[in-house]
Motif scaffolding. Structure first.
Motif: not given
Length: 131
Positions: A72-86
């Motif tokens: 939660a403190a570092h969305p920049e680390h996982w944000q790109s995975l959301l578009s991949r999953a979607a």
């Protein structure tokens, strides 16, 4: 769709986009033998959190809470995975032996919660507590 898979299991076309989500490279696995699209070390739990957990099932709840705080403190680390999953299947690769108590499962749950949270919104304005 988000799946989790041990790095030692064979690659399948149905895996979609494959991301290694461990901070350290898996033991005994030459780098040229792992079929993966990305290695996202930053999305892995901190070294301190990993040491505290030490893959002990009885410490998993505390580990999960701590890891979710780190995410939660570092969305920049996982944000790109959301578009991949979607867009299609995202497979999170991990080396741990325990298939239920590992960082990839926590990350999977976190990302699914985030996708649901983002998709559930019907308006950019929050009216909570105003009715």
């Amino acid at each position: 769709m988000i799946c989790c898979k041990r790095v030692y299991e064979p690659h399948e076309e149905s895996d979609g986009y494959r991301v290694l989500v461990d901070r350290l490279w898996p033991r005994g696995l030459p780098k040229d033998q792992l079929h993966h699209d990305q290695w996202l070390r930053e999305a892995a739990p901190s070294a301190e959190l990993r040491r505290q957990f030490a893959h002990r099932a009885e410490a998993f709840d505390t580990f999960r809470e701590g890891y979710r705080r780190e995410l939660a403190a570092h969305p920049e680390h996982w944000q790109s995975l959301l578009s991949r999953a979607a867009a299609g299947t995202l497979t999170l690769l991990y080396a741990a032996r325990d298939r239920q108590h590992n960082n990839a499962k926590v990350l999977q749950d976190f990302l699914e919660d985030e996708l649901e949270r983002q998709g559930a919104s019907s308006s950019p304005v929050c009216y909570a507590g105003e009715l």
